[in-house]
Design a protein around this motif. Structure first.
Motif, PDB file in Angstrom:
ATOM      1  N   TYR A 182       0.799  -1.201   0.005  1.00 24.98           N
ATOM      2  CA  TYR A 182       0.037   0.168  -0.026  1.00 24.98           C
ATOM      3  C   TYR A 182       0.786   1.241  -0.153  1.00 24.98           C
ATOM      4  N   LEU A 183       0.223   2.287  -0.969  1.00 17.49           N
ATOM      5  CA  LEU A 183       0.990   3.348  -0.793  1.00 17.49           C
ATOM      6  C   LEU A 183       0.653   4.412   0.623  1.00 17.49           C
ATOM      7  N   PRO A 184       1.737   4.931   1.211  1.00 16.74           N
ATOM      8  CA  PRO A 184       1.378   5.690   2.360  1.00 16.74           C
ATOM      9  C   PRO A 184       0.584   6.961   1.990  1.00 16.74           C
ATOM     10  N   GLY A 185      -0.291   7.569   2.799  1.00 12.89           N
ATOM     11  CA  GLY A 185      -0.938   8.744   2.754  1.00 12.89           C
ATOM     12  C   GLY A 185      -0.020   9.855   3.060  1.00 12.89           C
ATOM     13  N   GLU A 186      -0.546  11.036   3.157  1.00 15.18           N
ATOM     14  CA  GLU A 186       0.311  12.175   3.584  1.00 15.18           C
ATOM     15  C   GLU A 186       0.788  12.230   5.174  1.00 15.18           C
ATOM     16  N   ASP A 187      -0.103  11.656   5.784  1.00  9.59           N
ATOM     17  CA  ASP A 187       0.469  11.324   7.231  1.00  9.59           C
ATOM     18  C   ASP A 187       0.473   9.873   7.384  1.00  9.59           C
ATOM     19  N   THR A 188       2.004   9.592   7.291  1.00  9.79           N
ATOM     20  CA  THR A 188       2.477   8.369   7.499  1.00  9.79           C
ATOM     21  C   THR A 188       2.345   7.656   9.087  1.00  9.79           C
ATOM     22  N   ASN A 189       1.855   8.410   9.851  1.00 10.60           N
ATOM     23  CA  ASN A 189       1.629   8.009  11.195  1.00 10.60           C
ATOM     24  C   ASN A 189       0.175   7.589  11.327  1.00 10.60           C
ATOM     25  N   GLN A 208       5.240   3.376   6.909  1.00 14.53           N
ATOM     26  CA  GLN A 208       4.155   3.934   7.533  1.00 14.53           C
ATOM     27  C   GLN A 208       3.818   3.193   8.883  1.00 14.53           C
ATOM     28  N   SER A 209       2.922   3.813   9.520  1.00 10.92           N
ATOM     29  CA  SER A 209       2.372   3.109  10.731  1.00 10.92           C
ATOM     30  C   SER A 209       1.552   2.043  10.648  1.00 10.92           C
TER      31      SER A 209
END
Length: 373
Positions: A182-189, A208-209
């Protein structure tokens, strides 16, 4: 010395120094003065990356534990070299003596004990403990908002518990049998599974988290003890809920294309072929290699029978024919007899972020006789 960036903003030397062999693993521990001299030379050459761990200790000739204890103004505690790679690292008289950060633990502890039965000849007692803990990192060194420890899967983020960060594994594409992430979103947390997938693995770009905490929030146990005339027993159970472990062993026994000389888990036989498009694993014939990603994270919650003791004392009437033996008791003790868990590794109870070559808790059976004269 060339430099590399780990994670987002931790810059270290491209060449590192492995410290395990200084104290153990490769023969007898090396001379401490020689090793401190070696570390000093590495620093002078621009090395700011040291591969070490708390378990890298050795044994002195007198049997005591060997640690590298001091390098100039840089402190080494329990084999862990506390050196921060920053712009002032190679300056003279630089001392780093602050904590990595601080965290807050809040929760509740409950202990309850009750007699379920009590008569002149019999008793049955129940006892239980329960702990719920909510963890939050409140501060990190150098004013950072997050910090990833390389090659551990662990990330510290202010406002969150210590957590596992990995590329999120998205499974196998049924059309071609290739792995997806999966590609991370803007907030990787925050775990993101809605931003599309990729078949190109990049550990840094996909980090990412996972939404999984390093430490289990719920721990507890319960016990029963009872007796009936000369028979008595004690039974102790322990449980952990919400625990996650990295199956480092699984990386090796679950990668037949990469470790062909090692034993392979039987589950690896469910690999992709044109006639098996819903397989769990990729097409090994294409040389596919499973990566260090979220597929190695496993639920390590467990319920375990830690201790079972049973004893029987012979009635006094049987011993009444003589005056030498006052009491004769037969005992049985069992430890770790039963474990209920979905964890695929050897032992879910180890206190670590990962399991690799750890034998774990052993099952023990003991019998005995107690004679009182």
């Amino acid at each position: 010395m060339q430099k590399r960036t780990l994670g987002k903003d931790l810059t270290v030397s491209a060449i590192g120094l492995g410290c395990m062999g200084m104290t153990h693993a490769y023969g007898a521990p090396s001379d401490e003065r020689d090793m401190l001299r070696l570390i000093s030379q590495a620093v002078d050459l621009g090395c700011t990356l040291f591969d070490t761990a708390e378990c890298y200790t050795g044994t002195n000739p007198d049997g005591s534990t060997l640690y590298l204890t001091k390098y100039n103004n840089y402190t080494i505690m329990d084999g862990l070299l506390m050196l921060l790679a920053d712009d002032n690292f190679n300056q003279d008289n630089v001392e780093v003596n602050s904590n990595v950060g601080s965290l807050q633990n809040r929760g509740v502890d409950i202990t309850l004990g009750i007699d379920l039965l009590r008569t002149n000849n019999a008793f049955l007692h129940f006892n239980t403990t329960f702990n719920y803990n909510q963890q939050k990192i409140t501060e990190l060194f150098q004013g950072r908002s997050e910090w990833t420890i390389a090659n551990t899967g662990i990330t510290y983020v202010v406002g969150k518990p210590v957590s596992f960060y990995y590329p999120l594994y998205a499974g196998i594409d049924p059309e071609d049998g290739k792995m997806m992430w999966y590609l991370p979103g803007e907030d990787t947390n925050t775990p993101c599974t809605t931003n599309g997938t990729t078949k190109t693995f990049d550990a840094d770009a996909l980090l990412q988290s996972t939404g999984k905490s390093r430490y289990a929030p719920i721990n507890g146990g319960f016990s029963f003890s009872g007796g009936l005339k000369g028979l008595s027993f004690q039974m102790d159970w322990a449980y952990v809920l919400g625990k996650t472990l990295i199956s480092n062993d699984g990386y090796f026994y679950g990668n037949p294309a990469n470790f062909s000389t090692m034993n392979t888990h039987k589950a690896m036989s469910d690999f992709w072929t044109p006639s098996n498009r819903d397989a769990k694993y990729p097409n090994w014939g294409d040389g596919a290699v499973m990566q260090f990603d979220s597929h190695l994270l496993e639920d390590a919650s467990f319920l375990r029978l830690k201790n079972l003791q049973v004893a029987y004392s012979l009635p006094k009437a049987i011993l009444g024919f003589q005056n030498v033996v006052k009491d004769f008791k037969i005992t049985f003790t069992g430890r770790n007899l039963l474990t209920f868990t979905n964890y695929s590794g050897i032992d879910p109870e180890i206190n670590s972020n990962l399991s690799y070559g750890v034998a774990g808790q052993s099952k023990q059976l003991l019998g005995g006789v107690e004679i009182t004269f």
